[in-house]
Design a protein around this motif. Structure first.
Motif, short mmCIF file in Angstrom:
data_model
loop_
_atom_site.label_atom_id
_atom_site.label_comp_id
_atom_site.label_asym_id
_atom_site.label_seq_id
_atom_site.Cartn_x
_atom_site.Cartn_y
_atom_site.Cartn_z
N SER A 23 0.80 -1.26 0.12
CA SER A 23 -0.02 0.12 -0.04
C SER A 23 0.93 1.73 -0.21
N ALA A 24 1.98 1.11 0.83
CA ALA A 24 3.04 2.02 0.65
C ALA A 24 3.20 2.19 -0.18
N TYR A 25 3.62 1.58 -1.54
CA TYR A 25 4.89 2.17 -2.67
C TYR A 25 3.90 1.30 -4.06
N ARG A 26 2.95 0.73 -4.37
CA ARG A 26 1.98 -0.12 -5.56
C ARG A 26 0.69 0.71 -5.80
N GLY A 27 -0.13 0.61 -6.32
CA GLY A 27 -0.94 0.79 -6.89
C GLY A 27 -1.67 1.83 -6.73
N GLU A 28 -3.33 2.27 -6.80
CA GLU A 28 -3.50 3.13 -6.61
C GLU A 28 -4.30 3.51 -4.95
N ALA A 29 -3.78 2.64 -3.86
CA ALA A 29 -3.86 2.72 -2.66
C ALA A 29 -2.61 4.23 -2.43
N SER A 30 -1.36 3.62 -3.26
CA SER A 30 -0.19 4.39 -2.21
C SER A 30 -0.38 4.93 -3.17
N ARG A 31 -0.89 5.92 -4.01
CA ARG A 31 -1.05 7.60 -3.85
C ARG A 31 -2.25 8.10 -3.63
N LYS A 32 -2.55 8.09 -2.33
CA LYS A 32 -2.57 8.52 -1.48
C LYS A 32 -1.38 9.73 -0.24
N GLY A 33 -0.68 8.83 -0.22
CA GLY A 33 0.86 8.81 0.25
C GLY A 33 1.57 10.01 -0.91
N TRP A 34 3.22 10.07 -0.71
CA TRP A 34 4.12 10.73 -1.39
C TRP A 34 4.90 9.67 -1.85
N THR A 35 5.06 8.77 -1.13
CA THR A 35 6.47 7.76 -1.92
C THR A 35 5.70 7.14 -2.78
N CYS A 74 6.72 0.18 9.18
CA CYS A 74 7.65 -1.20 9.36
C CYS A 74 9.49 -0.72 8.01
N CYS A 75 10.30 -0.90 8.73
CA CYS A 75 11.53 -1.07 7.77
C CYS A 75 12.13 -2.39 8.51
N GLU A 76 13.39 -2.62 7.21
CA GLU A 76 13.73 -3.69 7.25
C GLU A 76 15.44 -2.58 7.82
N VAL A 91 5.30 3.35 5.40
CA VAL A 91 3.84 3.79 6.25
C VAL A 91 2.96 3.79 5.64
N ALA A 92 2.04 3.02 6.65
CA ALA A 92 0.81 3.30 5.93
C ALA A 92 0.61 4.47 4.81
N PRO A 93 0.01 4.32 3.87
CA PRO A 93 -0.65 6.36 3.27
C PRO A 93 -1.00 6.94 3.57
N GLU A 94 -2.04 6.50 4.33
CA GLU A 94 -3.02 7.87 5.43
C GLU A 94 -2.03 8.68 6.22
N GLY A 99 4.73 12.20 10.96
CA GLY A 99 5.97 11.75 11.85
C GLY A 99 6.45 10.74 11.78
N VAL A 100 6.04 9.04 11.52
CA VAL A 100 5.64 8.36 11.86
C VAL A 100 6.89 7.75 11.70
N GLY A 101 7.37 8.49 10.19
CA GLY A 101 8.56 7.64 9.29
C GLY A 101 9.22 7.87 9.70
N ASN A 102 10.01 9.20 10.11
CA ASN A 102 10.84 10.03 11.80
C ASN A 102 11.39 9.80 12.26
N HIS A 103 10.03 9.21 13.19
CA HIS A 103 9.99 8.27 14.48
C HIS A 103 10.48 7.25 13.93
N LEU A 104 10.25 6.00 13.12
CA LEU A 104 11.02 4.81 12.79
C LEU A 104 12.09 5.25 11.86
N LEU A 105 12.19 5.92 11.39
CA LEU A 105 14.26 5.93 10.60
C LEU A 105 15.30 5.74 11.98
N ILE A 106 14.76 7.22 13.39
CA ILE A 106 15.34 6.69 14.63
C ILE A 106 15.53 6.27 15.39
#
Length: 175
Positions: A23-35, A74-76, A91-94, A99-106
């Motif tokens: 959902s974060a990268y592929r298909g129409e659902a991913s277009r809700k986010g910027w990734t 999530c991340c690996e 990160v889920a598109p919605e 800030g969720v992604g920033n917290h996960l990266l940290i």
């Protein structure tokens, strides 16, 4: 963001991780986010068997972020001889842009430095993803000028819609 919970994925999480990453990268659902990568890649973003193998490895972790017991990011991480490789950042598109992604990266950087004593974090980003690369640069990552080929012909990583895709290695010193 104190309502976020971080934990290491288990095999029981596979069926929740796959739709999150897709959902974060592929298909129409991913277009809700910027990734989204939907404009230049079709097909899957994550391979079930590769994910299972990753979760089983001693030198790798899949870190999950939950809010109210719902998986939202999530991340690996892979320990590659003292350098932590960071990937599968989703990160889920919605929920993107809050800030969720920033917290996960940290959290990933903290884990790599403290648990594995890694002195560096690296990642590969498709080099046409200028907005994403700029986001990482604002967090201390630098473009290395090292490029890696896109795995054309291996549909486990998606079906390219263009023939000029390649990865650039980004890097950041830890600690």
């Amino acid at each position: 963001m104190t309502d976020l919970t971080f934990r290491t994925a288990t095999l029981a999480d596979v069926d929740a991780i796959i739709p999150l990453v897709e959902s974060a990268y592929r298909g129409e659902a991913s277009r809700k986010g910027w990734t989204t990568e939907a404009d230049f890649l079709d097909g899957q973003r994550i391979d079930r068997q590769l994910l299972i193998e990753l979760i089983k490895r001693d030198d790798a972790r899949v870190i999950l972020v939950e809010r109210d017991a719902e998986l939202i990011a999530c991340c690996e991480l892979q320990n590659q001889q003292g350098i932590a490789y960071f990937g599968m950042f989703s990160v889920a598109p919605e929920g993107q842009g809050n800030g969720v992604g920033n917290h996960l990266l940290i959290e990933a950087e903290r884990f790599a430095a403290r648990e594995w004593q890694c002195r560096e974090m690296s990642m590969t980003v498709i080099d046409i993803r200028n907005e994403l690369i700029a986001w990482y640069e604002r967090r201390g990552y630098r473009r290395t000028g090292v490029f890696k080929p896109f795995p054309y012909g291996d549909e486990r990583f998606g079906i390219p819609r263009r023939d000029d895709l390649r990865f650039e290695v980004l890097s950041k010193a830890l600690g």
